[in-house]
Design a protein around this motif. Structure first.
Motif, PDB file in Angstrom:
ATOM      1  N   VAL A   1      53.089  11.976  96.780  1.00  0.00           N
ATOM      2  CA  VAL A   1      54.328  11.353  96.320  1.00  0.00           C
ATOM      3  C   VAL A   1      54.969  10.582  97.468  1.00  0.00           C
ATOM      4  O   VAL A   1      54.632  10.762  98.641  1.00  0.00           O
ATOM      5  CB  VAL A   1      55.318  12.414  95.774  1.00  0.00           C
ATOM      6  CG1 VAL A   1      54.699  13.221  94.649  1.00  0.00           C
ATOM      7  CG2 VAL A   1      55.794  13.333  96.895  1.00  0.00           C
TER       8      VAL A   1
ATOM      9  N   SER B   1      53.020  25.063  96.333  1.00  0.00           N
ATOM     10  CA  SER B   1      53.571  25.774  95.197  1.00  0.00           C
ATOM     11  C   SER B   1      53.413  27.275  95.392  1.00  0.00           C
ATOM     12  O   SER B   1      52.472  27.740  96.040  1.00  0.00           O
ATOM     13  CB  SER B   1      52.853  25.342  93.913  1.00  0.00           C
ATOM     14  OG  SER B   1      53.219  26.166  92.829  1.00  0.00           O
TER      15      SER B   1
ATOM     16  N   HIS C   1      53.918  14.529 100.823  1.00  0.00           N
ATOM     17  CA  HIS C   1      54.993  13.539 100.830  1.00  0.00           C
ATOM     18  C   HIS C   1      54.680  12.464 101.869  1.00  0.00           C
ATOM     19  O   HIS C   1      54.490  12.782 103.059  1.00  0.00           O
ATOM     20  CB  HIS C   1      56.336  14.206 101.172  1.00  0.00           C
ATOM     21  CG  HIS C   1      56.711  15.319 100.244  1.00  0.00           C
ATOM     22  ND1 HIS C   1      57.568  15.149  99.178  1.00  0.00           N
ATOM     23  CD2 HIS C   1      56.328  16.628 100.209  1.00  0.00           C
ATOM     24  CE1 HIS C   1      57.704  16.296  98.537  1.00  0.00           C
ATOM     25  NE2 HIS C   1      56.970  17.207  99.143  1.00  0.00           N
TER      26      HIS C   1
ATOM     27  N   VAL D   1      52.007  19.442  97.412  1.00  0.00           N
ATOM     28  CA  VAL D   1      52.603  18.120  97.269  1.00  0.00           C
ATOM     29  C   VAL D   1      52.643  17.482  98.654  1.00  0.00           C
ATOM     30  O   VAL D   1      53.265  18.020  99.583  1.00  0.00           O
ATOM     31  CB  VAL D   1      54.024  18.189  96.677  1.00  0.00           C
ATOM     32  CG1 VAL D   1      54.582  16.778  96.486  1.00  0.00           C
ATOM     33  CG2 VAL D   1      54.016  18.951  95.347  1.00  0.00           C
TER      34      VAL D   1
ATOM     35  N   THR E   1      51.613  10.141  92.140  1.00  0.00           N
ATOM     36  CA  THR E   1      52.561  10.136  91.024  1.00  0.00           C
ATOM     37  C   THR E   1      53.992   9.967  91.496  1.00  0.00           C
ATOM     38  O   THR E   1      54.356  10.359  92.610  1.00  0.00           O
ATOM     39  CB  THR E   1      52.431  11.450  90.216  1.00  0.00           C
ATOM     40  OG1 THR E   1      53.294  11.388  89.077  1.00  0.00           O
ATOM     41  CG2 THR E   1      52.790  12.663  91.054  1.00  0.00           C
ATOM     42  N   HIS E   2      54.803   9.356  90.620  1.00  0.00           N
ATOM     43  CA  HIS E   2      56.258   9.360  90.772  1.00  0.00           C
ATOM     44  C   HIS E   2      56.888  10.404  89.849  1.00  0.00           C
ATOM     45  O   HIS E   2      58.109  10.542  89.817  1.00  0.00           O
ATOM     46  CB  HIS E   2      56.842   7.973  90.440  1.00  0.00           C
ATOM     47  CG  HIS E   2      56.651   6.968  91.521  1.00  0.00           C
ATOM     48  ND1 HIS E   2      55.644   6.026  91.492  1.00  0.00           N
ATOM     49  CD2 HIS E   2      57.332   6.755  92.676  1.00  0.00           C
ATOM     50  CE1 HIS E   2      55.723   5.276  92.581  1.00  0.00           C
ATOM     51  NE2 HIS E   2      56.725   5.697  93.321  1.00  0.00           N
ATOM     52  N   ASP E   3      56.054  11.090  89.065  1.00  0.00           N
ATOM     53  CA  ASP E   3      56.534  12.050  88.074  1.00  0.00           C
ATOM     54  C   ASP E   3      56.851  13.374  88.767  1.00  0.00           C
ATOM     55  O   ASP E   3      55.955  14.117  89.160  1.00  0.00           O
ATOM     56  CB  ASP E   3      55.461  12.243  86.996  1.00  0.00           C
ATOM     57  CG  ASP E   3      55.961  13.016  85.798  1.00  0.00           C
ATOM     58  OD1 ASP E   3      56.749  13.963  85.986  1.00  0.00           O
ATOM     59  OD2 ASP E   3      55.571  12.671  84.670  1.00  0.00           O
ATOM     60  N   GLU E   4      58.122  13.669  88.915  1.00  0.00           N
ATOM     61  CA  GLU E   4      58.537  14.862  89.655  1.00  0.00           C
ATOM     62  C   GLU E   4      58.080  16.148  88.989  1.00  0.00           C
ATOM     63  O   GLU E   4      57.764  17.134  89.665  1.00  0.00           O
ATOM     64  CB  GLU E   4      60.057  14.862  89.828  1.00  0.00           C
ATOM     65  CG  GLU E   4      60.568  13.739  90.714  1.00  0.00           C
ATOM     66  CD  GLU E   4      62.071  13.784  90.893  1.00  0.00           C
ATOM     67  OE1 GLU E   4      62.707  14.741  90.393  1.00  0.00           O
ATOM     68  OE2 GLU E   4      62.613  12.872  91.539  1.00  0.00           O
ATOM     69  N   SER E   5      58.036  16.165  87.643  1.00  0.00           N
ATOM     70  CA  SER E   5      57.629  17.392  86.949  1.00  0.00           C
ATOM     71  C   SER E   5      56.154  17.683  87.176  1.00  0.00           C
ATOM     72  O   SER E   5      55.761  18.852  87.355  1.00  0.00           O
ATOM     73  CB  SER E   5      57.930  17.285  85.450  1.00  0.00           C
ATOM     74  OG  SER E   5      57.175  16.250  84.842  1.00  0.00           O
TER      75      SER E   5
ATOM     76  N   ALA F   1      54.385  16.643  89.855  1.00  0.00           N
ATOM     77  CA  ALA F   1      54.253  17.012  91.261  1.00  0.00           C
ATOM     78  C   ALA F   1      54.678  18.456  91.500  1.00  0.00           C
ATOM     79  O   ALA F   1      54.016  19.194  92.247  1.00  0.00           O
ATOM     80  CB  ALA F   1      55.072  16.065  92.125  1.00  0.00           C
ATOM     81  N   ALA F   2      55.758  18.872  90.853  1.00  0.00           N
ATOM     82  CA  ALA F   2      56.281  20.223  91.064  1.00  0.00           C
ATOM     83  C   ALA F   2      55.304  21.293  90.607  1.00  0.00           C
ATOM     84  O   ALA F   2      55.310  22.419  91.129  1.00  0.00           O
ATOM     85  CB  ALA F   2      57.618  20.388  90.335  1.00  0.00           C
TER      86      ALA F   2
END
Length: 230
Positions: free
Chosen positions: A33, A221, A209, A207, A195-199, A201-202
């Motif tokens: 991300v 995680s 960065h 992740v 991805t830009h999709d935070e859900s 990535a979470a």
């Protein structure tokens, strides 16, 4: 499994990736991300051998693929790496079944075996009734499922996905996210996802960065579970 060491890449005078080191382990679902221009897609393309670094090494199971000839690299890429793109990149003149089987046919698999494997994946992904349809006849979610099936047809070591849910509505994004975790559970599949999709990535195992061509942070995680089961 995958090891990137001191990766640098510039376009003209602009350095896009600046000395990145990163390892990907088997069965991992990793997200990359960061803001636009951070170097995420360039790094993914280098990892996927679609682009060569100016310096540094890209190794798969200890083999430096960046030093391979173009023809050998193309064979390696076809056999070992699957790709999923934001806009699916299915060939419009071919059916779903033909699109999914294409990488296997290109790799020299017999037509019978390639189509049997393609049908198996289409069935698994829940689009069997669309096998003879062309991409224009599918919904966005169905097109991405077909693209995922195509990425898996040669049983690759890793699937690299560049904004795979970026063109999907919220329902299909959730379905695609669940699918990645189902594939890891059922097939042991490894994913690296820009991805830009935070859900999304979470929910990933790690992740990464990025900013200004470098890795600024890596978070891990606390759970490896399928997000749909939480």
């Amino acid at each position: 499994m995958i090891s990137l060491r001191d990766i640098h890449k510039s376009y003209d005078s602009l350095e896009v990736v600046k000395g990145v080191n990163l390892d990907v382990t088997p069965g991992e679902i990793m997200a990359i991300v960061g803001p636009s221009g951070a170097g995420k897609t360039t790094l993914l393309q280098i990892m996927g051998t679609l682009d060569r670094p100016d310096s540094g090494t890209v190794s798969y199971d200890g083999v430096d693929v960046a030093s391979m000839s173009d023809s050998r690299l193309a064979r390696f890429r076809n056999a070992s790496i699957g790709f999923v793109f934001q806009f699916h990149q299915l060939l419009p003149e071919f059916s779903v079944l033909e699109n999914v089987a294409m990488p296997a046919l290109i790799g020299g698999t017999s037509r019978k075996e390639a189509f049997a494997r393609a049908k198996e994946l289409i069935d698994y992904l829940g689009i069997a009734e669309r096998a003879t349809h062309r991409p224009a006849q599918l919904s966005g979610g169905e097109r991405q499922r077909a693209a995922v099936a195509r990425a898996l047809v040669n049983r690759p070591s890793v699937v690299l996905a560049d904004e795979p849910s970026g063109s999907l509505d919220s329902h299909n994004r959730m379905e695609l996210h669940k699918l990645f975790f189902d594939l890891r559970r059922d097939m042991g599949q490894t994913f690296v996802i820009v991805t830009h999709d935070e859900s999304l990535a979470a929910d990933c195992d790690r992740v990464v960065h990025m900013t200004d061509g470098t890795i600024c942070n890596i978070t891990q995680s606390n759970s490896l579970s399928n997000p749909a089961s939480r």
